[in-house]
Motif scaffolding. Structure first.
Motif, short mmCIF file in Angstrom:
data_model
loop_
_atom_site.label_atom_id
_atom_site.label_comp_id
_atom_site.label_asym_id
_atom_site.label_seq_id
_atom_site.Cartn_x
_atom_site.Cartn_y
_atom_site.Cartn_z
N ARG A 216 53.30 -0.28 7.71
CA ARG A 216 52.96 0.10 6.34
C ARG A 216 52.03 1.31 6.31
NH1 ARG A 216 53.29 -5.50 4.21
NH2 ARG A 216 55.37 -5.53 3.28
N ARG B 268 54.20 4.44 7.29
CA ARG B 268 55.10 4.85 6.21
C ARG B 268 54.33 5.34 4.99
NH1 ARG B 268 59.13 0.91 6.49
NH2 ARG B 268 60.53 2.38 7.55
N GLY B 269 53.20 4.72 4.72
CA GLY B 269 52.39 5.10 3.56
C GLY B 269 51.74 6.46 3.71
N ALA C 68 53.24 9.05 5.35
CA ALA C 68 54.31 9.91 5.87
C ALA C 68 54.04 11.39 5.59
CB ALA C 68 55.65 9.49 5.28
N ASP C 69 53.54 11.70 4.41
CA ASP C 69 53.26 13.10 4.08
C ASP C 69 52.18 13.67 4.99
OD1 ASP C 69 55.14 13.06 2.09
OD2 ASP C 69 53.71 12.77 0.45
N TRP D 140 51.46 12.85 8.03
CA TRP D 140 51.94 13.05 9.40
C TRP D 140 53.18 13.92 9.47
CZ3 TRP D 140 48.07 11.85 12.21
CH2 TRP D 140 47.28 10.73 11.94
N ASP E 14 59.48 11.63 8.01
CA ASP E 14 60.40 11.10 7.02
C ASP E 14 60.16 9.59 6.90
OD1 ASP E 14 62.54 10.17 5.53
OD2 ASP E 14 64.06 11.27 6.67
N PRO E 15 59.77 9.08 5.72
CA PRO E 15 59.50 7.65 5.58
C PRO E 15 60.72 6.78 5.82
CG PRO E 15 59.51 8.73 3.44
CD PRO E 15 59.55 9.81 4.46
N LYS E 16 61.91 7.40 5.88
CA LYS E 16 63.14 6.64 6.14
C LYS E 16 63.61 6.80 7.58
CE LYS E 16 64.76 6.88 1.34
NZ LYS E 16 65.86 7.32 0.43
N ILE F 214 61.47 5.88 10.50
CA ILE F 214 60.35 5.31 11.26
C ILE F 214 60.86 4.10 12.02
CG2 ILE F 214 58.03 4.34 11.17
CD1 ILE F 214 57.65 5.81 8.49
N ILE G 229 55.19 -1.07 -0.04
CA ILE G 229 55.82 -0.32 1.05
C ILE G 229 56.50 -1.27 2.03
CG2 ILE G 229 55.38 1.27 2.95
CD1 ILE G 229 52.92 2.25 1.40
N ASP H 5 63.34 1.42 10.63
CA ASP H 5 64.66 1.96 10.34
C ASP H 5 65.55 2.00 11.58
OD1 ASP H 5 64.09 2.72 7.52
OD2 ASP H 5 62.65 4.07 8.47
#
Length: 282
Positions: free
Chosen positions: A113, A116-117, A119-120, A122, A125-127, A129, A160, A165
């Protein structure tokens, strides 16, 4: 000579990465913490590539749920960095410190979490991971894709998703029933677990449709975690229509194919990741 070669290899990989300081996973204290010593404080260490592909990986080392095997931590993070993948190394709570299931999964869920939370931050792409685990870390990775809900903390309702993925399982512990790895089982669920808990933590029984693509590999000569573990999970994935790839290599005991060795699994994994658009370099 071999030791010197490894030093040169790590130095070369490190030049392509930036390993940041470990971040405390639970700044206000982990749920159910038994103390305040380092063994009670799980951490997440970002390892950043010089040029990112936009993909990221939560890296979970093994250690029989009784320790963290460092040879499966930063060395592999640096190798993944070389492929353009941003990596976060998880050092989770252990059975040897008194933590039983699902404490380890709580740490993995929270790590996913947080990654992904942010993502910007780092530049990922949050999709895209994924999770990569070795041995007992492979068991934790499989549990994270099978049953992330078991790692939810009561009273929290995060928006989240914690499910990866994509998953990479390296000579994973899978079953607590069929040829179980005794130490991992004892450290995770205790000496006298209920039948329900044994089944709940046997990943081959928890696979279901809709799981992310999986890459598994194991060796037939593994004397610590029998090859049947990977075979059982691959069969369960097949039965549930989950995309997966299983590589069984004839030679090599448990823990083979570490960084600095020549092993076909490296090339096989890179080929698979390219097919899934996780590696975009030539």
């Amino acid at each position: 000579m071999k030791h010197f070669t490894l030093i040169l290899l790590f130095a070369s990989l490190a030049s392509l990465s930036a390993v940041e300081k470990p971040a405390v996973l639970w700044p206000d204290g982990a749920p159910g913490a038994l103390g305040t010593t380092p063994k009670d404080i799980p951490t997440l260490t970002p390892c950043l590539p010089a040029k990112t592909s936009g993909a990221a990986m939560l890296l979970i080392p093994g250690g029989s749920y009784s320790g963290i095997y460092e040879g499966q931590a930063e060395p592999f993070a640096l190798w993944l960095n070389e492929q353009g993948i941003t990596v976060f190394v998880l050092r989770y709570r252990l059975g040897s410190a008194g933590y039983r299931y699902p404490a380890q999964l709580q740490d993995a869920v929270e790590a996913m979490r947080q990654i992904r939370g942010a993502a910007d931050k780092w530049k990922i792409d949050p999709k895209r991971i994924g999770v990569m685990g070795f041995s007992a870390g492979g068991h934790l990775a499989s549990t994270l894709i099978n049953r992330p809900e078991d790692g939810e903390v009561e009273g929290r309702k995060p928006a989240i998703s914690a499910r990866p993925d994509l998953a990479i399982l390296c000579y994973p512990v899978i079953s607590m029933i069929t040829k179980p790895h005794a130490t991992s089982r004892k450290m995770l669920i205790g000496e006298k677990p209920s039948d329900e808990l044994v089944r709940q933590t046997s990943s081959e029984l928890q696979a279901h449709p809709g799981l992310p693509p999986c890459f598994l590999w194991h060796t037939a000569e593994d004397k610590l975690v029998p090859v049947e573990h990977a075979q059982l999970y691959a069969a369960a994935l097949h039965q549930n229509g989950v995309p997966h790839e299983l590589h069984l290599y004839q030679h090599g005991d448990h823990g083979t194919g570490l960084i600095g060795t020549q092993h076909p699994w490296f090339a096989d994994l890179v080929f698979w990741l390219k097919a899934h658009k996780w590696i975009t370099t030539p």
